[in-house]
Write an enzyme that holds these catalytic residues in place. Structure first.
Site, PDB file in Angstrom:
ATOM      1  N   ASP A 115       0.837  -1.215   0.000  1.00 51.27           N
ATOM      2  CA  ASP A 115       0.000   0.000   0.000  1.00 51.27           C
ATOM      3  C   ASP A 115       0.867   1.259   0.000  1.00 51.27           C
ATOM      4  OD1 ASP A 115      -2.371   1.378  -0.042  1.00 51.27           O
ATOM      5  OD2 ASP A 115      -2.697   1.290   2.117  1.00 51.27           O
ATOM      6  N   ASN A 143       1.240   3.410  -2.951  1.00 55.12           N
ATOM      7  CA  ASN A 143       1.740   3.847  -4.274  1.00 55.12           C
ATOM      8  C   ASN A 143       1.225   5.236  -4.643  1.00 55.12           C
ATOM      9  OD1 ASN A 143       2.840   1.336  -4.486  1.00 55.12           O
ATOM     10  ND2 ASN A 143       1.367   0.558  -5.990  1.00 55.12           N
ATOM     11  N   ARG A 177       0.075   7.697  -2.711  1.00 56.39           N
ATOM     12  CA  ARG A 177       0.631   8.766  -1.877  1.00 56.39           C
ATOM     13  C   ARG A 177       2.088   9.039  -2.212  1.00 56.39           C
ATOM     14  NH1 ARG A 177      -1.158   6.166   3.482  1.00 56.39           N
ATOM     15  NH2 ARG A 177      -1.636   4.483   2.014  1.00 56.39           N
ATOM     16  N   TRP A 178       2.803   7.986  -2.570  1.00 60.27           N
ATOM     17  CA  TRP A 178       4.226   8.139  -2.961  1.00 60.27           C
ATOM     18  C   TRP A 178       4.319   9.091  -4.157  1.00 60.27           C
ATOM     19  CZ3 TRP A 178       7.203   7.209  -7.308  1.00 60.27           C
ATOM     20  CH2 TRP A 178       8.595   7.112  -7.122  1.00 60.27           C
ATOM     21  N   HIS A 222       2.253   3.557  -9.044  1.00 64.30           N
ATOM     22  CA  HIS A 222       2.011   2.132  -9.310  1.00 64.30           C
ATOM     23  C   HIS A 222       3.169   1.529 -10.091  1.00 64.30           C
ATOM     24  CE1 HIS A 222      -1.854   2.321  -7.513  1.00 64.30           C
ATOM     25  NE2 HIS A 222      -2.410   3.088  -8.420  1.00 64.30           N
ATOM     26  N   TRP A 256     -12.182  -2.115  -7.491  1.00 65.62           N
ATOM     27  CA  TRP A 256     -13.004  -1.732  -8.658  1.00 65.62           C
ATOM     28  C   TRP A 256     -13.713  -0.404  -8.399  1.00 65.62           C
ATOM     29  CZ3 TRP A 256     -11.937  -4.530 -12.808  1.00 65.62           C
ATOM     30  CH2 TRP A 256     -11.586  -5.873 -12.664  1.00 65.62           C
ATOM     31  N   LEU A 281      10.714 -20.592  -4.946  1.00 67.70           N
ATOM     32  CA  LEU A 281       9.747 -19.774  -4.193  1.00 67.70           C
ATOM     33  C   LEU A 281       8.389 -19.888  -4.884  1.00 67.70           C
ATOM     34  CD1 LEU A 281       9.134 -17.278  -2.194  1.00 67.70           C
ATOM     35  CD2 LEU A 281       9.632 -15.835  -4.174  1.00 67.70           C
ATOM     36  N   ARG A 323       2.103  -4.759   6.148  1.00 64.40           N
ATOM     37  CA  ARG A 323       1.365  -3.747   5.403  1.00 64.40           C
ATOM     38  C   ARG A 323       2.194  -2.477   5.376  1.00 64.40           C
ATOM     39  NH1 ARG A 323      -4.882  -2.328   4.695  1.00 64.40           N
ATOM     40  NH2 ARG A 323      -4.578  -0.591   3.250  1.00 64.40           N
ATOM     41  N   ARG A 346      -4.857  -1.850   9.016  1.00 63.84           N
ATOM     42  CA  ARG A 346      -6.063  -2.646   8.808  1.00 63.84           C
ATOM     43  C   ARG A 346      -5.771  -3.744   7.799  1.00 63.84           C
ATOM     44  NH1 ARG A 346      -7.962   2.738   6.948  1.00 63.84           N
ATOM     45  NH2 ARG A 346      -7.434   2.944   4.744  1.00 63.84           N
ATOM     46  N   SER A 377      -8.072  -4.798   5.406  1.00 64.52           N
ATOM     47  CA  SER A 377      -8.703  -4.505   4.108  1.00 64.52           C
ATOM     48  C   SER A 377      -9.120  -5.758   3.318  1.00 64.52           C
ATOM     49  CB  SER A 377      -7.779  -3.623   3.260  1.00 64.52           C
ATOM     50  OG  SER A 377      -7.538  -2.392   3.902  1.00 64.52           O
ATOM     51  N   GLU A 398       1.782 -13.222  12.444  1.00 66.44           N
ATOM     52  CA  GLU A 398       2.380 -12.065  13.118  1.00 66.44           C
ATOM     53  C   GLU A 398       2.214 -10.838  12.227  1.00 66.44           C
ATOM     54  OE1 GLU A 398       3.557 -12.055  16.165  1.00 66.44           O
ATOM     55  OE2 GLU A 398       3.172 -14.208  16.361  1.00 66.44           O
TER      56      GLU A 398
HETATM   57  C1  IPE Z   1      -5.459  -2.750  -0.058  1.00 65.80           C
HETATM   58  O1  IPE Z   1      -5.126  -1.413  -0.237  1.00 65.80           O
HETATM   59  C2  IPE Z   1      -5.438  -3.479  -1.350  1.00 65.80           C
HETATM   60  C3  IPE Z   1      -4.162  -3.613  -2.030  1.00 65.80           C
HETATM   61  C4  IPE Z   1      -3.003  -3.162  -1.636  1.00 65.80           C
HETATM   62  C5  IPE Z   1      -4.217  -4.341  -3.254  1.00 65.80           C
HETATM   63  P1  IPE Z   1      -6.236  -0.283  -0.351  1.00 65.80           P
HETATM   64  O2  IPE Z   1      -5.505   0.992  -0.534  1.00 65.80           O
HETATM   65  O3  IPE Z   1      -7.232  -0.629  -1.387  1.00 65.80           O
HETATM   66  O4  IPE Z   1      -6.936  -0.369   1.078  1.00 65.80           O
HETATM   67  P2  IPE Z   1      -7.903   0.661   1.844  1.00 65.80           P
HETATM   68  O5  IPE Z   1      -8.989   1.031   0.880  1.00 65.80           O
HETATM   69  O6  IPE Z   1      -7.083   1.872   2.214  1.00 65.80           O
HETATM   70  O7  IPE Z   1      -8.386  -0.077   3.044  1.00 65.80           O
HETATM   71  C1  IPE Z   2      -1.669   0.204  -3.328  1.00 67.20           C
HETATM   72  O1  IPE Z   2      -1.431   1.559  -3.379  1.00 67.20           O
HETATM   73  C2  IPE Z   2      -1.893  -0.382  -4.704  1.00 67.20           C
HETATM   74  C3  IPE Z   2      -3.269  -0.823  -4.971  1.00 67.20           C
HETATM   75  C4  IPE Z   2      -4.263  -0.790  -4.146  1.00 67.20           C
HETATM   76  C5  IPE Z   2      -3.499  -1.370  -6.284  1.00 67.20           C
HETATM   77  P1  IPE Z   2      -2.611   2.616  -3.338  1.00 67.20           P
HETATM   78  O2  IPE Z   2      -3.000   2.925  -4.750  1.00 67.20           O
HETATM   79  O3  IPE Z   2      -3.709   2.155  -2.474  1.00 67.20           O
HETATM   80  O4  IPE Z   2      -1.875   3.856  -2.707  1.00 67.20           O
HETATM   81  P2  IPE Z   2      -2.476   4.880  -1.659  1.00 67.20           P
HETATM   82  O5  IPE Z   2      -2.967   4.099  -0.486  1.00 67.20           O
HETATM   83  O6  IPE Z   2      -3.579   5.621  -2.347  1.00 67.20           O
HETATM   84  O7  IPE Z   2      -1.320   5.760  -1.332  1.00 67.20           O
HETATM   85 MG    MG Z   3      -4.126   2.421  -0.487  1.00 64.03          MG
END
Ligand code: IPE
Ligand code: IPE
Ligand code: MG
Length: 252
Positions: free
Chosen positions: A21, A23, A25-26, A38, A70, A132, A189, A195, A197, A208
């Protein structure tokens, strides 16, 4: 009295499961479109796969797209699908050369025919690889996994291919998308949210948990080493007391 180090699991986790998670915000931090984040995330995937293959981790599960993703703007969903397809095409030979067995979990029926074919081809090509097992969770949801397992059991019983019997944990396990894999030992995470999710709800029962603020594109070998170090410093009890574990009167 046993020395304190006895308490700790000194072994590598057999199965690491990661919610990749952060990408978006980065990229936003750099005033760039989320798409760039991404793309940058794919590099972290490479690093983590390499580390796991080299350090004898048996299974690495990566959450790439959730059943709820989606709900994102159509343009982002399309981009993620295109990125998934191109990464798969680009990485498959490299993964095969590194003896990595690829497996996908999630509801594939929502994907294009072409993508479904590519996924199947990649699985078939790498099915006998042993360094792996890389499990990629796409259009995956923990609730979906439990529903599809229950559906499979019911269908088999109705068809007579499975004897009528009480529902047990073993029966559910055998019908989950992760059947045959060890349960995750270490959950990571990135991105700072604490969380689950809708990731592997059943399978994480005794995993863990490790949360880090590091955004996924910044997550590298050292970040993973930190997480593994944290894992190794924990006492897993599975319901027993600390003394039972310490005195090795029980097998975990
Ligand atoms: C969880 O990340 C799903 C993936 C990393 C594929 P999200 O960014 O979708 O999760 P929420 O919506 O913040 O809980
Ligand atoms: C996780 O990064 C990748 C996917 C859910 C596909 P996000 O796209 O959720 O990045 P943030 O949480 O918005 O930063
Ligand atoms: Mg996210």
């Amino acid at each position: 009295m046993s020395v304190a180090t006895d308490v700790f699991s000194t072994t590598m986790p057999r199965h690491i499961a990661i919610i990749m998670d952060g990408n978006g915000r980065w990229a936003q931090k750099r005033f760039m479109p989320r798409a760039i984040g991404h793309r940058a995330g794919v590099k972290s995937v490479r690093k983590v796969v390499e580390y796991c293959a080299q350090n004898k981790v048996e299974v690495l599960t990566l959450f790439a797209f959730s059943s709820e993703n989606w709900r994102r703007p159509e343009s982002e969903v399309n981009l993620l699908m295109a990125l998934f397809m191109s990464s798969l095409q680009r990485e498959i030979n490299r993964l095969d050369e590194r003896n990595v067995c690829l497996r996908f979990i999630g509801d594939r029926s929502a994907f294009s025919r072409k993508l479904q074919d590519k996924m199947r081809e990649a699985e078939q090509k790498t099915q006998f690889n042993t360094a792996l097992t890389l499990v990629v969770a796409v259009n995956y949801g923990g609730r979906w996994d439990l529903c599809q397992a229950a559906q499979k059991v019911i269908d088999k019983m109705a068809q007579g291919t499975l004897e009528k019997q009480p529902i047990t944990e073993e029966l559910i396990n055998a019908h989950l998308s992760t059947a045959g894999l060890p349960e995750p030992d270490l959950f990571i995470r990135t991105g700072g949210e604490q969380r689950v999710s809708n990731f592997m709800l059943w399978q994480l029962a005794y995993t863990e948990m490790y949360f880090t603020f590091t955004l996924w594109p910044d997550f590298d070998r050292r970040s993973l080493e930190e997480a593994v170090k944290s894992f190794k410093g924990r006492q897993r009890r599975f319901g027993h007391t600390g003394e039972q574990v310490l005195n090795k009167t029980v097998t975990l």
